[in-house]
Design a protein around this motif. Structure first.
Motif, mmCIF file in Angstrom:
data_model
loop_
_atom_site.group_PDB
_atom_site.id
_atom_site.type_symbol
_atom_site.label_atom_id
_atom_site.label_comp_id
_atom_site.label_asym_id
_atom_site.label_seq_id
_atom_site.Cartn_x
_atom_site.Cartn_y
_atom_site.Cartn_z
ATOM 1 N N GLY A 1 -21.367 -30.808 -9.057
ATOM 2 C CA GLY A 1 -20.051 -30.920 -9.670
ATOM 3 C C GLY A 1 -18.964 -31.156 -8.639
ATOM 4 N N LEU A 2 -17.728 -31.135 -9.109
ATOM 5 C CA LEU A 2 -16.583 -31.311 -8.235
ATOM 6 C C LEU A 2 -16.459 -30.092 -7.337
ATOM 7 N N LEU A 3 -16.348 -30.321 -6.039
ATOM 8 C CA LEU A 3 -16.241 -29.236 -5.066
ATOM 9 C C LEU A 3 -14.889 -29.323 -4.377
ATOM 10 N N MET A 4 -14.071 -28.279 -4.546
ATOM 11 C CA MET A 4 -12.742 -28.271 -3.933
ATOM 12 C C MET A 4 -12.674 -27.209 -2.845
ATOM 13 N N THR A 5 -11.723 -27.409 -1.950
ATOM 14 C CA THR A 5 -11.498 -26.421 -0.905
ATOM 15 C C THR A 5 -10.659 -25.288 -1.470
ATOM 16 N N ASP A 6 -10.693 -24.169 -0.793
ATOM 17 C CA ASP A 6 -9.681 -23.157 -1.026
ATOM 18 C C ASP A 6 -8.417 -23.686 -0.346
ATOM 19 N N ASP A 7 -7.307 -23.019 -0.464
ATOM 20 C CA ASP A 7 -6.043 -23.469 0.109
ATOM 21 C C ASP A 7 -6.187 -23.689 1.618
ATOM 22 N N ILE A 8 -5.963 -24.922 2.067
ATOM 23 C CA ILE A 8 -6.105 -25.219 3.499
ATOM 24 C C ILE A 8 -4.901 -24.740 4.311
ATOM 25 N N ASP A 9 -3.864 -24.241 3.641
ATOM 26 C CA ASP A 9 -2.664 -23.795 4.346
ATOM 27 C C ASP A 9 -2.571 -22.272 4.419
ATOM 28 N N MET A 10 -3.670 -21.573 4.196
ATOM 29 C CA MET A 10 -3.614 -20.111 4.218
ATOM 30 C C MET A 10 -3.817 -19.538 5.618
ATOM 31 N N MET B 1 -17.392 -27.137 -11.586
ATOM 32 C CA MET B 1 -16.405 -27.144 -10.548
ATOM 33 C C MET B 1 -16.668 -25.942 -9.649
ATOM 34 N N GLY B 2 -16.549 -26.162 -8.341
ATOM 35 C CA GLY B 2 -16.752 -25.088 -7.386
ATOM 36 C C GLY B 2 -15.696 -25.129 -6.294
ATOM 37 N N MET B 3 -15.614 -24.035 -5.535
ATOM 38 C CA MET B 3 -14.639 -23.934 -4.452
ATOM 39 C C MET B 3 -15.316 -23.400 -3.203
ATOM 40 N N THR B 4 -15.020 -24.039 -2.080
ATOM 41 C CA THR B 4 -15.541 -23.560 -0.807
ATOM 42 C C THR B 4 -14.701 -22.391 -0.312
ATOM 43 N N SER B 5 -15.243 -21.723 0.682
ATOM 44 C CA SER B 5 -14.549 -20.620 1.332
ATOM 45 C C SER B 5 -14.366 -20.967 2.800
ATOM 46 N N ALA C 1 -16.625 -33.382 5.504
ATOM 47 C CA ALA C 1 -17.721 -32.417 5.371
ATOM 48 C C ALA C 1 -18.403 -32.505 4.015
ATOM 49 N N GLY C 2 -17.702 -33.083 3.010
ATOM 50 C CA GLY C 2 -18.323 -33.241 1.697
ATOM 51 C C GLY C 2 -17.536 -32.678 0.533
ATOM 52 N N CYS C 3 -16.361 -32.100 0.781
ATOM 53 C CA CYS C 3 -15.524 -31.623 -0.327
ATOM 54 C C CYS C 3 -14.959 -32.828 -1.072
ATOM 55 N N ASP C 4 -14.712 -32.662 -2.350
ATOM 56 C CA ASP C 4 -14.177 -33.737 -3.184
ATOM 57 C C ASP C 4 -12.666 -33.665 -3.347
ATOM 58 N N LEU C 5 -12.104 -32.475 -3.262
ATOM 59 C CA LEU C 5 -10.696 -32.260 -3.536
ATOM 60 C C LEU C 5 -10.174 -31.227 -2.554
ATOM 61 N N VAL C 6 -9.005 -31.484 -1.988
ATOM 62 C CA VAL C 6 -8.396 -30.567 -1.022
ATOM 63 C C VAL C 6 -7.169 -29.921 -1.644
ATOM 64 N N LEU C 7 -7.106 -28.590 -1.594
ATOM 65 C CA LEU C 7 -5.955 -27.861 -2.102
ATOM 66 C C LEU C 7 -5.037 -27.465 -0.957
ATOM 67 N N PRO D 1 -20.465 -29.785 7.165
ATOM 68 C CA PRO D 1 -21.377 -30.646 6.409
ATOM 69 C C PRO D 1 -22.719 -29.965 6.151
ATOM 70 N N VAL D 2 -23.109 -29.080 7.050
ATOM 71 C CA VAL D 2 -24.387 -28.365 6.872
ATOM 72 C C VAL D 2 -24.307 -27.474 5.635
ATOM 73 N N VAL D 3 -23.264 -26.664 5.538
ATOM 74 C CA VAL D 3 -23.121 -25.764 4.392
ATOM 75 C C VAL D 3 -22.939 -26.558 3.102
ATOM 76 N N ILE D 4 -22.083 -27.582 3.144
ATOM 77 C CA ILE D 4 -21.793 -28.324 1.915
ATOM 78 C C ILE D 4 -22.959 -29.203 1.481
ATOM 79 N N GLU D 5 -23.453 -30.047 2.369
ATOM 80 C CA GLU D 5 -24.501 -31.001 1.983
ATOM 81 C C GLU D 5 -25.884 -30.356 1.873
ATOM 82 N N GLN D 6 -26.259 -29.524 2.840
ATOM 83 C CA GLN D 6 -27.609 -28.964 2.828
ATOM 84 C C GLN D 6 -27.756 -27.734 1.936
ATOM 85 N N VAL D 7 -26.748 -26.872 1.937
ATOM 86 C CA VAL D 7 -26.863 -25.630 1.164
ATOM 87 C C VAL D 7 -26.318 -25.800 -0.259
#
Length: 108
Positions: free
Chosen positions: A37-46, A1-5, A63-69, A22-28
């Motif tokens: 693995g499952l890739l979730m966002t950090d809190d989108i309401d911050m 499990m991972g989390m984007t910034s 962009a490629g995230c699997d789960l939105v927080l 999509p560049v950062v998520i899919e290519q990098v």
């Protein structure tokens, strides 16, 4: 499990933060690093991202995230996010992907 910034990595995408790129998520993350693995966002309401909760959720999934927080649970606009993702990408793949990745995460 991972989390984007929500920071901008100018070397890869000068226009969008990692969560919406999509560049950062899919290519990098998925490509160069090989994370599957499952890739979730950090809190989108911050307040690091602009737009409604639905717009931010739809853009994150597209962009490629699997789960939105959304930790504040102000879900204005979110009921339409899955429909917008399908229209943008042309399929229901973003809606199915979280279940598939969640299953892999539970097996590990």
């Amino acid at each position: 499990m991972g989390m984007t910034s929500h920071i901008v990595f100018e070397a890869w995408d000068r226009e969008r933060p990692a969560t919406l790129s999509p560049v950062v998520i899919e290519q990098v993350i998925r490509g160069a690093i090989g994370f599957d693995g499952l890739l979730m966002t950090d809190d989108i309401d911050m307040k690091a991202l602009s737009g409604s909760a639905g717009d931010k959720a739809a853009a994150s999934i597209a962009a490629g995230c699997d789960l939105v927080l959304d930790c504040w649970a102000r879900m204005d606009g979110c009921p339409t996010a899955p429909r917008r993702c399908r229209c943008r990408r042309g399929s229901a793949t973003p809606i199915r992907r979280p279940r598939r990745r969640a299953g892999r995460a539970q097996k590990r």
